[in-house]
Design an enzyme around this catalytic site. Structure first.
Site, PDB file in Angstrom:
ATOM      1  N   ARG A  39       0.874  -1.197   0.000  1.00 48.64           N
ATOM      2  CA  ARG A  39       0.000   0.000   0.000  1.00 48.64           C
ATOM      3  C   ARG A  39       0.898   1.230   0.000  1.00 48.64           C
ATOM      4  O   ARG A  39       1.231   1.762   1.045  1.00 48.64           O
ATOM      5  CB  ARG A  39      -0.916  -0.025   1.226  1.00 48.64           C
ATOM      6  CG  ARG A  39      -1.846   1.178   1.338  1.00 48.64           C
ATOM      7  CD  ARG A  39      -2.792   1.009   2.526  1.00 48.64           C
ATOM      8  NE  ARG A  39      -3.678   2.141   2.706  1.00 48.64           N
ATOM      9  CZ  ARG A  39      -3.358   3.244   3.396  1.00 48.64           C
ATOM     10  NH1 ARG A  39      -2.181   3.354   3.977  1.00 48.64           N
ATOM     11  NH2 ARG A  39      -4.235   4.230   3.509  1.00 48.64           N
ATOM     12  N   SER A 110     -12.885  -3.295   0.651  1.00 49.54           N
ATOM     13  CA  SER A 110     -13.123  -2.646   1.944  1.00 49.54           C
ATOM     14  C   SER A 110     -14.610  -2.445   2.158  1.00 49.54           C
ATOM     15  O   SER A 110     -15.309  -2.021   1.228  1.00 49.54           O
ATOM     16  CB  SER A 110     -12.488  -1.257   1.974  1.00 49.54           C
ATOM     17  OG  SER A 110     -11.146  -1.340   1.637  1.00 49.54           O
ATOM     18  N   LYS A 139      -4.260   6.066   8.297  1.00 48.91           N
ATOM     19  CA  LYS A 139      -5.054   6.371   7.093  1.00 48.91           C
ATOM     20  C   LYS A 139      -5.704   7.739   7.284  1.00 48.91           C
ATOM     21  O   LYS A 139      -6.570   7.900   8.160  1.00 48.91           O
ATOM     22  CB  LYS A 139      -6.110   5.281   6.873  1.00 48.91           C
ATOM     23  CG  LYS A 139      -6.985   5.490   5.655  1.00 48.91           C
ATOM     24  CD  LYS A 139      -7.802   4.226   5.385  1.00 48.91           C
ATOM     25  CE  LYS A 139      -9.015   4.462   4.505  1.00 48.91           C
ATOM     26  NZ  LYS A 139      -8.721   4.936   3.163  1.00 48.91           N
TER      27      LYS A 139
HETATM   28  C1  LIG Z   1      -7.373  -5.358   4.285  1.00 50.73           C
HETATM   29  C2  LIG Z   1      -7.738  -3.959   3.978  1.00 50.73           C
HETATM   30  N1  LIG Z   1      -8.918  -3.475   4.367  1.00 50.73           N
HETATM   31  C3  LIG Z   1      -9.265  -2.200   4.099  1.00 50.73           C
HETATM   32  C4  LIG Z   1      -8.392  -1.380   3.401  1.00 50.73           C
HETATM   33  C5  LIG Z   1      -8.769   0.048   3.050  1.00 50.73           C
HETATM   34  O1  LIG Z   1      -8.947   0.223   1.657  1.00 50.73           O
HETATM   35  P1  LIG Z   1      -9.502   1.638   1.113  1.00 50.73           P
HETATM   36  O2  LIG Z   1     -10.762   1.939   1.815  1.00 50.73           O
HETATM   37  O3  LIG Z   1      -9.537   1.588  -0.360  1.00 50.73           O
HETATM   38  O4  LIG Z   1      -8.392   2.662   1.582  1.00 50.73           O
HETATM   39  P2  LIG Z   1      -6.865   2.723   1.137  1.00 50.73           P
HETATM   40  O5  LIG Z   1      -6.149   1.612   1.829  1.00 50.73           O
HETATM   41  O6  LIG Z   1      -6.794   2.547  -0.352  1.00 50.73           O
HETATM   42  O7  LIG Z   1      -6.413   4.064   1.580  1.00 50.73           O
HETATM   43  C6  LIG Z   1      -7.177  -1.923   3.006  1.00 50.73           C
HETATM   44  N2  LIG Z   1      -6.274  -1.209   2.321  1.00 50.73           N
HETATM   45  N3  LIG Z   1      -6.867  -3.203   3.292  1.00 50.73           N
HETATM   46  C1  LIG Z   2      -5.332   0.919   5.444  1.00 56.48           C
HETATM   47  C2  LIG Z   2      -6.442   1.118   6.389  1.00 56.48           C
HETATM   48  N1  LIG Z   2      -7.747   0.950   6.015  1.00 56.48           N
HETATM   49  C3  LIG Z   2      -8.588   1.191   7.008  1.00 56.48           C
HETATM   50  C4  LIG Z   2     -10.064   1.121   6.874  1.00 56.48           C
HETATM   51  O1  LIG Z   2     -10.752   1.495   7.810  1.00 56.48           O
HETATM   52  O2  LIG Z   2     -10.510   0.659   5.841  1.00 56.48           O
HETATM   53  S1  LIG Z   2      -7.815   1.641   8.444  1.00 56.48           S
HETATM   54  C5  LIG Z   2      -6.311   1.485   7.708  1.00 56.48           C
HETATM   55  C6  LIG Z   2      -5.033   1.738   8.427  1.00 56.48           C
HETATM   56  C7  LIG Z   2      -4.631   0.580   9.328  1.00 56.48           C
HETATM   57  O3  LIG Z   2      -3.429   0.900   9.965  1.00 56.48           O
HETATM   58  P1  LIG Z   2      -3.190   0.690  11.512  1.00 56.48           P
HETATM   59  O4  LIG Z   2      -3.067  -0.771  11.725  1.00 56.48           O
HETATM   60  O5  LIG Z   2      -1.885   1.398  11.764  1.00 56.48           O
HETATM   61  O6  LIG Z   2      -4.313   1.332  12.247  1.00 56.48           O
END
Ligand SMILES: Cc1ncc(COP(=O)(O)OP(=O)(O)O)c(N)n1
Ligand SMILES: Cc1nc(C(=O)O)sc1CCOP(=O)(O)O
Ligand SMILES: [Mg+2]
Length: 217
Positions: A39, A110, A139
């Site tokens: 990512r 997601s 995020k």
């Molecule tokens: C395993 C997993 N779950 C949720 C996310 C979030 O995807 P998204 O809402 O498209 O946000 P970004 O990661 O693209 O900023 C994820 N990456 N992985």
């Molecule tokens: C990549 C991402 N997606 C989210 C969602 O809510 O879909 S939260 C998130 C960040 C996860 O990082 P951490 O483990 O440091 O909280």
């Protein structure tokens, strides 16, 4: 099979790392991660050929250890690398179209509620990523935390959907997340910000597997 792979899902890009991302991934693999998502996102993220080269090297590591390598958002990159799959969110390329483009590679979507889970399943997603469960620092545009109650709600209505929980999950909360009905946890900071990545990843892995064996999922 999918549910086993989701157990400890490491999500990472260069921006999340305070040291060489390859070294971070190596230690996380030694600690027992079961799936990896590239990512490359946020302020200072690599683009173009630099992004491609990092992805290629991280993918090599995953291949050597039989860990599925998933690309976040960038379907073209996934296809060029012949990665194991793609993860897209509600604001990304439509899941149905991604499924048509990637064939039988893994498709993760997601979700934030039950309705989105149903839509993801009809778009032939292999798994859903539910979040944020707790507040997250990783995020920028994360939605409001949905808590453990949303995992329980979705599991009550969709007993079999492969579901990985994401957002603010730590060593303190991993067990509760599995007990609520998730098949695994997806984390950035619990691994990237660990002082001893290998050891702390191993602890997370053991917590998740223990909770799963005791009937969490
Ligand atoms: C395993 C997993 N779950 C949720 C996310 C979030 O995807 P998204 O809402 O498209 O946000 P970004 O990661 O693209 O900023 C994820 N990456 N992985
Ligand atoms: C990549 C991402 N997606 C989210 C969602 O809510 O879909 S939260 C998130 C960040 C996860 O990082 P951490 O483990 O440091 O909280
Ligand atoms: Mg996305």
């Amino acid at each position: 099979m999918m549910k086993q792979k989701l157990s400890l899902y490491f999500v990472m890009g260069s921006v999340d790392c305070t040291k060489d991302p390859l070294a971070v991934l190596d230690e996380a693999i030694e600690g027992g991660i079961t799936m990896f998502q590239f990512r490359e996102k946020g302020k200072g993220a690599l683009i173009g050929v630099e992004k491609y080269r990092l992805a290629e090297k991280l993918f090599e590591r995953c291949l050597a250890h039989n860990i599925p390598f998933i690309v976040n958002d960038d379907v073209d990159l996934a296809l060029t690398l012949q990665a194991d799959g793609v993860h897209v969110g509600q604001e990304d390329e439509a899941a149905e179209r991604v499924r048509d483009r990637i064939g039988d590679r893994y498709l993760g979507v997601s979700v934030h509620n039950l309705n989105e889970v149903k839509q993801a399943l009809s778009a032939r997603a292999d798994y859903v990523g539910l979040g944020p469960i707790f507040p997250t620092v990783s995020k920028e545009d994360a939605k409001q935390a949905c808590g453990l109650a949303m995992i329980k709600h979705i599991r009550a209505h969709e007993k079999h959907v492969p579901l990985v929980a994401i957002g603010g999950i730590t060593h303190q909360t991993a067990k509760q997340v599995i007990e609520a009905g998730a098949d695994g946890i997806a984390v950035i900071s619990a691994i990237c910000r660990a002082e001893q990545i290998r050891e702390q990843t191993k602890q997370l892995y053991e917590m998740v597997m223990d909770a799963k064996q005791k009937g969490g999922s």
